[in-house]
Structure formats: C-alpha cells, structure tokens
Design a protein around this motif. Structure first.
Motif, PDB file in Angstrom:
ATOM      1  N   VAL A 220      -4.466  10.417  -0.964  1.00 31.02           N
ATOM      2  CA  VAL A 220      -4.840   9.217  -1.706  1.00 31.02           C
ATOM      3  C   VAL A 220      -4.073   8.014  -1.155  1.00 31.02           C
ATOM      4  O   VAL A 220      -2.871   8.097  -0.898  1.00 31.02           O
ATOM      5  CB  VAL A 220      -4.551   9.368  -3.217  1.00 31.02           C
ATOM      6  CG1 VAL A 220      -5.034   8.137  -3.975  1.00 31.02           C
ATOM      7  CG2 VAL A 220      -5.213  10.612  -3.768  1.00 31.02           C
ATOM      8  N   SER A 221      -4.795   6.907  -0.971  1.00 32.04           N
ATOM      9  CA  SER A 221      -4.187   5.645  -0.553  1.00 32.04           C
ATOM     10  C   SER A 221      -4.484   4.597  -1.619  1.00 32.04           C
ATOM     11  O   SER A 221      -5.659   4.378  -1.959  1.00 32.04           O
ATOM     12  CB  SER A 221      -4.733   5.204   0.806  1.00 32.04           C
ATOM     13  OG  SER A 221      -4.163   3.966   1.203  1.00 32.04           O
ATOM     14  N   ARG A 222      -3.442   3.961  -2.169  1.00 32.17           N
ATOM     15  CA  ARG A 222      -3.620   2.983  -3.230  1.00 32.17           C
ATOM     16  C   ARG A 222      -2.990   1.651  -2.834  1.00 32.17           C
ATOM     17  O   ARG A 222      -1.940   1.630  -2.195  1.00 32.17           O
ATOM     18  CB  ARG A 222      -2.974   3.470  -4.541  1.00 32.17           C
ATOM     19  CG  ARG A 222      -3.614   4.697  -5.164  1.00 32.17           C
ATOM     20  CD  ARG A 222      -2.951   5.046  -6.484  1.00 32.17           C
ATOM     21  NE  ARG A 222      -3.585   6.146  -7.166  1.00 32.17           N
ATOM     22  CZ  ARG A 222      -3.257   7.428  -7.007  1.00 32.17           C
ATOM     23  NH1 ARG A 222      -2.279   7.744  -6.153  1.00 32.17           N
ATOM     24  NH2 ARG A 222      -3.880   8.379  -7.674  1.00 32.17           N
ATOM     25  N   ARG A 223      -3.632   0.559  -3.243  1.00 32.01           N
ATOM     26  CA  ARG A 223      -3.123  -0.791  -2.986  1.00 32.01           C
ATOM     27  C   ARG A 223      -2.659  -1.401  -4.306  1.00 32.01           C
ATOM     28  O   ARG A 223      -3.434  -1.540  -5.252  1.00 32.01           O
ATOM     29  CB  ARG A 223      -4.195  -1.673  -2.368  1.00 32.01           C
ATOM     30  CG  ARG A 223      -3.711  -3.077  -1.989  1.00 32.01           C
ATOM     31  CD  ARG A 223      -4.818  -3.824  -1.238  1.00 32.01           C
ATOM     32  NE  ARG A 223      -4.363  -5.118  -0.777  1.00 32.01           N
ATOM     33  CZ  ARG A 223      -4.489  -6.251  -1.471  1.00 32.01           C
ATOM     34  NH1 ARG A 223      -5.080  -6.227  -2.664  1.00 32.01           N
ATOM     35  NH2 ARG A 223      -4.059  -7.402  -0.991  1.00 32.01           N
ATOM     36  N   PHE A 224      -1.359  -1.742  -4.380  1.00 32.21           N
ATOM     37  CA  PHE A 224      -0.769  -2.361  -5.571  1.00 32.21           C
ATOM     38  C   PHE A 224      -0.614  -3.856  -5.305  1.00 32.21           C
ATOM     39  O   PHE A 224      -0.187  -4.256  -4.216  1.00 32.21           O
ATOM     40  CB  PHE A 224       0.600  -1.734  -5.873  1.00 32.21           C
ATOM     41  CG  PHE A 224       0.547  -0.272  -6.216  1.00 32.21           C
ATOM     42  CD1 PHE A 224       0.550   0.138  -7.541  1.00 32.21           C
ATOM     43  CD2 PHE A 224       0.483   0.700  -5.225  1.00 32.21           C
ATOM     44  CE1 PHE A 224       0.513   1.480  -7.864  1.00 32.21           C
ATOM     45  CE2 PHE A 224       0.442   2.048  -5.533  1.00 32.21           C
ATOM     46  CZ  PHE A 224       0.451   2.440  -6.868  1.00 32.21           C
TER      47      PHE A 224
ATOM     48  N   THR B  32       0.843  -1.200   0.000  1.00 31.58           N
ATOM     49  CA  THR B  32       0.000   0.000   0.000  1.00 31.58           C
ATOM     50  C   THR B  32       0.872   1.240   0.000  1.00 31.58           C
ATOM     51  O   THR B  32       1.860   1.316   0.740  1.00 31.58           O
ATOM     52  CB  THR B  32      -0.932   0.017   1.227  1.00 31.58           C
ATOM     53  OG1 THR B  32      -1.745  -1.154   1.213  1.00 31.58           O
ATOM     54  CG2 THR B  32      -1.817   1.251   1.209  1.00 31.58           C
ATOM     55  N   GLU B  33       0.528   2.189  -0.861  1.00 32.27           N
ATOM     56  CA  GLU B  33       1.216   3.475  -0.906  1.00 32.27           C
ATOM     57  C   GLU B  33       0.220   4.566  -0.547  1.00 32.27           C
ATOM     58  O   GLU B  33      -0.877   4.626  -1.105  1.00 32.27           O
ATOM     59  CB  GLU B  33       1.805   3.727  -2.299  1.00 32.27           C
ATOM     60  CG  GLU B  33       2.918   2.768  -2.672  1.00 32.27           C
ATOM     61  CD  GLU B  33       3.540   3.082  -4.020  1.00 32.27           C
ATOM     62  OE1 GLU B  33       3.110   4.074  -4.637  1.00 32.27           O
ATOM     63  OE2 GLU B  33       4.447   2.338  -4.454  1.00 32.27           O
TER      64      GLU B  33
ATOM     65  N   ASN C  22      -8.559   4.831  -0.514  1.00 28.92           N
ATOM     66  CA  ASN C  22      -9.119   6.039   0.086  1.00 28.92           C
ATOM     67  C   ASN C  22      -8.686   7.245  -0.726  1.00 28.92           C
ATOM     68  O   ASN C  22      -7.506   7.390  -1.056  1.00 28.92           O
ATOM     69  CB  ASN C  22      -8.649   6.182   1.540  1.00 28.92           C
ATOM     70  CG  ASN C  22      -9.249   7.415   2.203  1.00 28.92           C
ATOM     71  OD1 ASN C  22     -10.397   7.756   1.971  1.00 28.92           O
ATOM     72  ND2 ASN C  22      -8.444   8.079   3.031  1.00 28.92           N
ATOM     73  N   ASP C  23      -9.636   8.081  -1.092  1.00 30.25           N
ATOM     74  CA  ASP C  23      -9.351   9.289  -1.865  1.00 30.25           C
ATOM     75  C   ASP C  23     -10.138  10.434  -1.259  1.00 30.25           C
ATOM     76  O   ASP C  23     -11.353  10.537  -1.440  1.00 30.25           O
ATOM     77  CB  ASP C  23      -9.737   9.087  -3.327  1.00 30.25           C
ATOM     78  CG  ASP C  23      -9.225  10.222  -4.215  1.00 30.25           C
ATOM     79  OD1 ASP C  23      -8.794  11.240  -3.667  1.00 30.25           O
ATOM     80  OD2 ASP C  23      -9.252  10.065  -5.455  1.00 30.25           O
ATOM     81  N   SER C  24      -9.425  11.287  -0.522  1.00 37.46           N
ATOM     82  CA  SER C  24     -10.090  12.396   0.164  1.00 37.46           C
ATOM     83  C   SER C  24      -9.958  13.716  -0.584  1.00 37.46           C
ATOM     84  O   SER C  24     -10.230  14.774  -0.024  1.00 37.46           O
ATOM     85  CB  SER C  24      -9.519  12.550   1.578  1.00 37.46           C
ATOM     86  OG  SER C  24      -8.119  12.772   1.531  1.00 37.46           O
TER      87      SER C  24
END
Length: 430
Positions: free
Chosen positions: A41-45, A35-36, A59-61
């Motif tokens: 923004v939080s993204r899971r690769f 996870t970055e 999560n995108d705030s």
C-alpha cells in the motif's frame, strides 16, 4: 527527511528567513505532503493550510480478501485494536455476537406465538388492541421497578447483566407458551413484558461498566460504537434465522419449545462467557475480599484480569474466611451494640469504619463518605484479626504497617481505590 525538517524547508521557500520570527502554525501558507509506502500500500498524507490532514491511497496491490478484512476490522473493532483495549475484548465480542444472534432468533418465535395467541381470542378487534396496549404498558412498569436498583448494579454489574438476560428469556418464554392458554393472553404477555422491561433497564445500566473495563486509552465512545455495530449485524442475522425457523422446525408448538429452550441456553451461556472476560477494576465487596485474601496469603495483589475468572457471578456475597469473613453494609444498630461501638471507636477513633466480631462473620459498617482505601483498611484489620487470632489492637497496628504496600500494589495493577461500591449497603454518620 523527518517531519519538522519538512516544515522548516517549506517555511524558507515561502519567504520566511527564520522559523522563529513567526510561529509555524501561523506562517505556513502552503500544503505539506509526504508519501508512505509499505509492501502493498502507498498512501499520500497532506497537511492543508487550514490544519486539516487528508490521506489518499495512491496504490493498493493487496488481494480483495485483505481489503475486505481490513474494512471489517475498522467497522467492528476499535481503532488501534488490539493495543487500544484490554486483554479479553475479542472473546467478549465473539460471545456478544452469539448472544445477540440467539436473542433475536428467539424474539421471532415469541412474536409469532403472541400474534397467534391474540388471534385465538374470541373477542372483538378493539378489545384485542386494548389488551395489546396494556401488555406493552407492563414493560414500562417493569422499567420503573428496576430503576430503583441502580446502586446494586453499580456494585455487581456482571451478576445483574446475567440476571437481565435470564429475565428477558423468562419473559420471552411466557410469550412463546401463550398459545397454549389463549384465555390468559393478557396475563402471560403482560408478565412477560414486565420481565423484559426490567431486563432492558438492567442490561443498559450495566453496559457502561463493562465497556469501561476494556477501555485502555480513553476510547470508551469508540468501544461503544463498535459494540453497537456488532449488535446490529447479529441482531439482523438472528432475525433472519428466526424467520427461517418459524417456517420450518418451529411451525409446531413442540418445535418452538425445543428450539426456544436451546436458544435460551445459548443466550445465557454467551452472556456468562462475556462477563468472564471483563476485567472490572473497581472495588466491591467480592473483589475486595479476594484482594485481601491474596495479600494476606502471598503479600501480592492480583490484577483485575487475574480476578475475573475467580469471581462468583451467581452468589457474589459469599464470605471468605482468609479475608476475615467480612459482611459489609448491615445497619449499624443491627451490627453491634452501643457499648461495642464505643469500644471500637476508642481503638481507632480516626477511621471511617467500625468492626464487630460478635457473630459468625465480621460486620463492617462504613462511614458515609468512606472511600475504597477506607474499606481496604477495615477489611485488612478484620483479615489479620481473624487469620492470626490477634488482638484487635495488634491487627490494627499491623494494618497501618502493611497498608502503604497494599495501596501501592493496587494502583500499580490498575485498581481504582478512590471509591467503594457496596450497592445498597447502609453507612453511618455521627
């Protein structure tokens, strides 16, 4: 934990005592994910066992406007912008959008005028349809005529791109004016479509050279795709504006003539500004002359970005005194007498160019397989011979001394010296 360490850890969990026993690319049978997270923004690769990489936004705030702007950037600008393109691409894109908008609006005016002119003709419907077919056929004739000029477009893509839009506006102008003389509908519409056919070929033929000048990371297809997306959007907007215009200020012929002229000026001006931004890095007569001029004066070579604003887009074949007043591409028998040819070949027998100083300018004729470096060598000899009023032999010796430095600087600045695009210039072979 860095990425290789994650692979090693998961490899051990899968039961492999050492990652060296079996290659990781074969042995990994489980997914690898991480996870970055940034401020908003939080993204899971995740790497799947089949080698596919998936990305999921956890999560995108960010505000809605920021999400929309990122979506627009991803749609209309190349991946990695601005680092994946050469400087000037954004300005090129802005004027490209304005160009397509004005062109589409102008096309609505011309189409309405054509329909009006065709309806005024006192002929049966079948004859009107036949005239319309003949009119469209002239466009194909124009395309065939322009296809013979491809070599000239390679040499001067900017000039021909501007000329293409001028031809297109000329054809559109004839269509707009066609209701003034409906008895000449076929002649005016045919000539207009002939011009537009030539314009289409010239515009498409020069497009690749323009896009290539901006491609920085081999991303030519991405540039082309995003450019077409911008063209499509602003063509649609232009059509909408054109429809609005024909129902308001352009409902009369006077209104069409005024607005049509204004849109044509915007169209051509936008194209000129587009071409000013393109840093084309191939050698043609004009750019070679400017390079030699700068090198003789300062000992430095200008980059494609430096030269683009100095290029003459209207008359690119002008002679530059400081670069030897070189005119390239005349027929050998017109450029020099046989006796002069023998004398020149004796001075530099192994070169792929010949020079003649018998006119107010310097004629240079290249051998059939001459490269860009061969053209540079000949141009530099002419420049030294003309600038310092030296003997040809002395100028040739000086060229041999300075040529390695010139080529080194050219390659460092990003110029392609492997070919010389002289358009339809004649070359010789013994």
């Amino acid at each position: 934990m860095n990425f290789p360490e994650k692979f090693k850890l998961l490899d051990k969990e899968a039961g492999n005592p050492s990652p060296e026993v079996v290659p990781i690319s074969v042995s990994v049978s489980v997914s690898v994910s991480w996870t970055e997270t940034s401020d908003t923004v939080s993204r899971r690769f995740e790497f799947h066992p089949d080698g596919q990489l998936s990305v999921k936004v956890l999560n995108d705030s960010r505000q809605v406007i920021h999400k929309i702007s990122e979506s627009l950037v991803n749609t209309f600008l190349p991946s990695g912008f601005p680092y994946s393109v050469n400087e000037g691409y954004l300005r090129y894109t802005q004027f490209r959008a304005l160009q397509h908008f004005s062109s589409s609006a102008l096309s609505v005016l011309s189409t309405q005028s054509l329909l009006y002119a065709a309806g005024l003709r006192p002929t049966p419907a079948q004859a009107t349809a036949a005239s319309w077919i003949l009119k469209d056929g002239m466009q194909h004739v124009g395309k065939l005529m322009c296809s013979k000029l491809g070599a000239r477009m390679d040499s001067e893509p900017k000039r021909w791109r501007i000329f293409a839009d001028m031809l297109y506006d000329f054809g559109t102008g004839l269509e707009v004016l066609s209701p003034l003389c409906p008895q000449l509908f076929l002649e005016m519409a045919g000539l207009g479509n002939f011009s537009k056919g030539m314009a289409m070929v010239a515009a498409r033929a020069t497009r690749l050279a323009i896009y290539s000048s901006f491609a920085k990371e081999g991303n030519l297809s991405d540039l082309y795709a995003k450019g077409e997306a911008i063209s499509t959007v602003f063509n649609v907007l232009g059509l909408g504006a054109g429809i609005q215009l024909v129902s308001t200020v352009c409902s009369s012929m006077q209104g069409k003539m005024v607005v049509g002229s204004f849109l044509s000026l915007i169209h051509v001006y936008s194209t000129c500004e587009e071409m000013r931004t393109a840093p084309i890095n191939t050698l043609n007569p004009q750019r070679t002359a400017m390079i030699i001029e700068d090198f003789i004066k300062t000992g430095k070579v200008s980059s494609p970005a430096d030269l683009r604003n100095r290029e003459d887009l209207v008359y690119p074949r002008r002679l530059i005194k400081e670069a030897g007043n070189v005119k390239v591409g005349r027929d050998l028998h017109k450029a020099m007498k046989p006796s002069r040819l023998i004398k020149v070949k004796e001075i530099f027998p192994d070169e792929k160019f010949v020079l003649s100083f018998e006119n107010r300018w310097t004629d240079m004729v290249l051998e059939q397989n001459a490269s860009g470096e061969d053209a540079l060598r000949g141009w530099l000899v002419a420049g030294y011979a003309n600038q310092e009023v030296e003997k040809l032999e002395d100028a040739y010796e000086k060229m041999n001394v300075m040529m390695p430095e010139l080529v080194s600087q050219l390659k460092a600045k990003g110029w392609h010296t492997d070919r010389f695009l002289d358009g339809t210039g004649s070359r010789y072979g013994f």
